[in-house]
Design a protein around this motif. Sequence first.
Motif, mmCIF file in Angstrom:
data_model
loop_
_atom_site.group_PDB
_atom_site.id
_atom_site.type_symbol
_atom_site.label_atom_id
_atom_site.label_comp_id
_atom_site.label_asym_id
_atom_site.label_seq_id
_atom_site.Cartn_x
_atom_site.Cartn_y
_atom_site.Cartn_z
ATOM 1 N N ILE A 76 -0.047 36.121 29.955
ATOM 2 C CA ILE A 76 -0.678 35.581 31.291
ATOM 3 C C ILE A 76 0.401 35.640 32.338
ATOM 4 C CG2 ILE A 76 -0.991 33.432 32.219
ATOM 5 C CD1 ILE A 76 -2.408 32.728 29.659
ATOM 6 N N MET A 77 1.797 35.563 32.098
ATOM 7 C CA MET A 77 2.673 35.610 33.191
ATOM 8 C C MET A 77 2.853 37.181 33.615
ATOM 9 S SD MET A 77 5.417 34.187 34.541
ATOM 10 C CE MET A 77 5.699 32.806 33.567
ATOM 11 N N TYR A 118 0.122 35.173 46.884
ATOM 12 C CA TYR A 118 -1.371 34.808 46.776
ATOM 13 C C TYR A 118 -1.569 33.185 46.681
ATOM 14 C CZ TYR A 118 -0.406 35.083 41.814
ATOM 15 O OH TYR A 118 -0.077 34.778 40.703
ATOM 16 N N ASP A 119 -2.592 32.846 47.126
ATOM 17 C CA ASP A 119 -2.987 31.440 47.305
ATOM 18 C C ASP A 119 -3.519 30.640 46.129
ATOM 19 O OD1 ASP A 119 -1.947 31.283 50.019
ATOM 20 O OD2 ASP A 119 -3.942 32.501 50.622
ATOM 21 N N VAL A 120 -4.270 31.558 45.387
ATOM 22 C CA VAL A 120 -5.283 30.839 44.317
ATOM 23 C C VAL A 120 -5.635 32.245 43.494
ATOM 24 C CG1 VAL A 120 -7.281 31.347 45.576
ATOM 25 C CG2 VAL A 120 -7.057 29.510 43.860
ATOM 26 N N ILE A 121 -6.038 31.823 42.242
ATOM 27 C CA ILE A 121 -6.236 32.688 41.087
ATOM 28 C C ILE A 121 -7.725 32.481 40.751
ATOM 29 C CG2 ILE A 121 -5.833 33.710 38.579
ATOM 30 C CD1 ILE A 121 -2.989 32.597 39.054
ATOM 31 N N PHE A 143 -16.656 33.915 27.901
ATOM 32 C CA PHE A 143 -16.355 33.280 26.761
ATOM 33 C C PHE A 143 -15.566 32.026 26.873
ATOM 34 C CE2 PHE A 143 -17.843 37.224 24.772
ATOM 35 C CZ PHE A 143 -18.873 36.688 24.032
ATOM 36 N N GLY A 144 -14.819 31.951 27.850
ATOM 37 C CA GLY A 144 -13.577 30.916 28.150
ATOM 38 C C GLY A 144 -12.418 31.091 27.168
ATOM 39 N N GLU A 145 -12.273 31.887 26.301
ATOM 40 C CA GLU A 145 -11.297 31.876 25.456
ATOM 41 C C GLU A 145 -9.914 32.220 25.994
ATOM 42 O OE1 GLU A 145 -8.779 32.228 21.605
ATOM 43 O OE2 GLU A 145 -10.269 30.966 22.505
ATOM 44 N N TYR A 146 -9.754 33.132 26.910
ATOM 45 C CA TYR A 146 -8.507 33.386 27.567
ATOM 46 C C TYR A 146 -8.011 32.417 28.625
ATOM 47 C CZ TYR A 146 -4.930 36.345 29.881
ATOM 48 O OH TYR A 146 -4.014 36.861 30.479
ATOM 49 N N SER A 147 -9.161 32.199 29.531
ATOM 50 C CA SER A 147 -9.075 31.360 30.794
ATOM 51 C C SER A 147 -8.466 29.750 30.391
ATOM 52 C CB SER A 147 -10.372 31.087 31.474
ATOM 53 O OG SER A 147 -11.325 30.580 30.806
ATOM 54 N N ARG A 148 -8.735 29.333 29.285
ATOM 55 C CA ARG A 148 -8.279 27.895 29.109
ATOM 56 C C ARG A 148 -6.636 28.078 29.005
ATOM 57 N NH1 ARG A 148 -8.726 26.240 23.109
ATOM 58 N NH2 ARG A 148 -8.808 28.144 21.876
ATOM 59 N N TYR A 149 -6.064 29.158 28.628
ATOM 60 C CA TYR A 149 -4.829 28.890 28.461
ATOM 61 C C TYR A 149 -4.100 29.187 29.938
ATOM 62 C CZ TYR A 149 -5.233 29.027 23.592
ATOM 63 O OH TYR A 149 -5.763 28.749 22.201
ATOM 64 N N GLU A 157 -3.955 28.162 33.323
ATOM 65 C CA GLU A 157 -3.606 27.148 34.054
ATOM 66 C C GLU A 157 -1.804 26.691 33.416
ATOM 67 O OE1 GLU A 157 -6.263 24.410 36.136
ATOM 68 O OE2 GLU A 157 -6.933 24.459 34.157
ATOM 69 N N TYR A 158 -1.211 26.427 34.418
ATOM 70 C CA TYR A 158 0.335 26.102 33.932
ATOM 71 C C TYR A 158 1.370 27.121 33.352
ATOM 72 C CZ TYR A 158 -2.277 21.686 34.705
ATOM 73 O OH TYR A 158 -2.954 20.951 34.985
ATOM 74 N N GLN A 159 0.698 28.545 33.256
ATOM 75 C CA GLN A 159 1.355 29.659 32.634
ATOM 76 C C GLN A 159 1.455 30.704 33.725
ATOM 77 O OE1 GLN A 159 1.612 30.534 28.322
ATOM 78 N NE2 GLN A 159 -0.398 29.358 28.359
ATOM 79 N N THR A 160 0.972 30.425 34.957
ATOM 80 C CA THR A 160 0.916 31.500 35.906
ATOM 81 C C THR A 160 2.531 31.900 36.350
ATOM 82 O OG1 THR A 160 0.265 29.990 37.591
ATOM 83 C CG2 THR A 160 -1.178 31.241 36.433
ATOM 84 N N ALA A 161 2.616 33.139 36.891
ATOM 85 C CA ALA A 161 3.923 33.493 37.658
ATOM 86 C C ALA A 161 4.183 32.725 38.801
ATOM 87 C CB ALA A 161 3.737 35.144 37.667
ATOM 88 N N LEU A 162 3.127 32.544 39.609
ATOM 89 C CA LEU A 162 3.384 31.346 40.740
ATOM 90 C C LEU A 162 2.599 30.243 40.333
ATOM 91 C CD1 LEU A 162 3.038 34.027 43.590
ATOM 92 C CD2 LEU A 162 5.138 33.296 42.768
ATOM 93 N N PRO A 163 3.213 29.147 40.990
ATOM 94 C CA PRO A 163 2.452 27.777 40.730
ATOM 95 C C PRO A 163 1.154 27.620 41.662
ATOM 96 C CG PRO A 163 4.494 27.578 42.073
ATOM 97 C CD PRO A 163 4.424 28.885 41.487
ATOM 98 N N ARG A 164 0.124 28.243 41.341
ATOM 99 C CA ARG A 164 -0.927 28.465 42.160
ATOM 100 C C ARG A 164 -2.070 27.753 41.403
ATOM 101 N NH1 ARG A 164 2.622 29.096 45.034
ATOM 102 N NH2 ARG A 164 3.158 31.052 46.511
ATOM 103 N N PRO A 165 -3.390 27.142 42.181
ATOM 104 C CA PRO A 165 -4.577 26.780 41.405
ATOM 105 C C PRO A 165 -5.292 27.850 41.085
ATOM 106 C CG PRO A 165 -4.675 26.491 43.846
ATOM 107 C CD PRO A 165 -3.556 26.850 43.458
ATOM 108 N N VAL A 166 -6.106 27.410 39.879
ATOM 109 C CA VAL A 166 -7.160 28.553 39.354
ATOM 110 C C VAL A 166 -8.486 27.880 39.404
ATOM 111 C CG1 VAL A 166 -7.763 29.537 37.005
ATOM 112 C CG2 VAL A 166 -5.258 28.791 37.704
ATOM 113 N N ILE A 167 -9.493 28.933 39.845
ATOM 114 C CA ILE A 167 -10.650 28.448 40.022
ATOM 115 C C ILE A 167 -11.649 29.525 39.148
ATOM 116 C CG2 ILE A 167 -10.283 27.479 42.235
ATOM 117 C CD1 ILE A 167 -11.580 30.254 43.502
ATOM 118 N N GLY A 168 -12.846 29.206 38.983
ATOM 119 C CA GLY A 168 -13.887 30.187 38.229
ATOM 120 C C GLY A 168 -14.178 29.657 37.079
#
Length: 390
Positions: A219-220, A229-232, A238-244, A246-257
């Motif tokens: 993820i990093m 960037y402003d947002v991811i 499936f939702g398997e990857y996306s649930r991890y 938030e809080y592990q991104t290279a920049l502290p940005r909100p996640v949507i989708g």
Amino acid sequence: MRWLFPLLMACALAGPAGAQEAREVRLGYLSLEDDPRFDEDFAYARIPLRPQGNTRTGVELAIEDMSFLLDARDMSVTLDGDRVTQDALLERARQMVADGARYIVLDLPAASVAALATELADTEVTLLNTTAPEDALRTACHANLLHTAASDRMTSDALIQHLVKQKWTNVLSLHGEPERDQVRAQSFAEAAARMRVDIIETREFDLSTNPARREENNIMLVTGGVGDYDVIFIADDFGEYSRYVEYQTALPRPVIGATGLVALEWHWALERYGAPQVNSRFEDRSEDGRRMSWQDWSTWIAARAVLTAYTKAREPGPDGVEAFLRSEDLRLDGSKGVPMSFRPWSGQMRMPILLSTHNAIIDIAPIDGFLHKTNTLDTLGQDEAEFTCD
């Protein structure tokens, strides 16, 4: 005069001369026993990533909600159908049509919806797609198909409106390898282009732990090395990857989708427009007391639309009911604050889209300030001018 009272009572019980039995409305419902979209085996540590409830409960609730008007119009509803196997799907649908069903509510994958619409094109039945969001189902322009599931483009437009409102106009877009994820990402890109939101880069993530694909599954690394960037945005069916993410991104940005801020037809946290009452009635009616999902709302509103057309159409025959259902006169109440109807160019139901976290409604699209010359709901999804049939 003693004979008069018994005679009047007898006449009252018998009803008016020539009275007919209640007019029957036959409504079909179909879903799959082993729907691949809700594979129970696709779970991690016994966590169901996409739990499936019985959406027939939504149809049953709509019938119950409409009972007063149905009784006033001297109508009765017969609900036919439940979960069937893929092999039995077409035969079961044809049997419903033969038994007199003019409308069938479908909780099916897009491929199954398209197949039924094609196979039943020579009948007088109208199908209502309640859970398949694929834009391709709309642009296929099946004359016998209406949609109460929001399209991919509608949910994408809702998210983009929120980004514009927040002035988050630079987006990192992520998607998985499956075709469904790529289609969702493309729909988001189209919505972004319309509102001049800049997707600075689109990257594909990988679910495996293969060291050779480290830059795609870490993820990093997936979210880094692209500047600011402003947002991811993430498309992950499936939702398997996306649930991890938030809080592990290279920049502290909100996640949507697929996670974080999600665009949905319905959410149990909506506290206005009579929504709490709808949610309570659904929980009371469902076997396990579960909360109403967007899929449940979609089957509920599909049945409600059909029954509203039966009770309010000026011409009581099948053609009159169908014409009213597809007209601007429908003005359907979906407990989301505005009247809803079907778009004549795509068969898609106009509706507000809820922007929610797992436990709160953050905003409702169309967002204030996004205008349309005829109906602000048409700022969500493909408008008539940009819509073309395949």
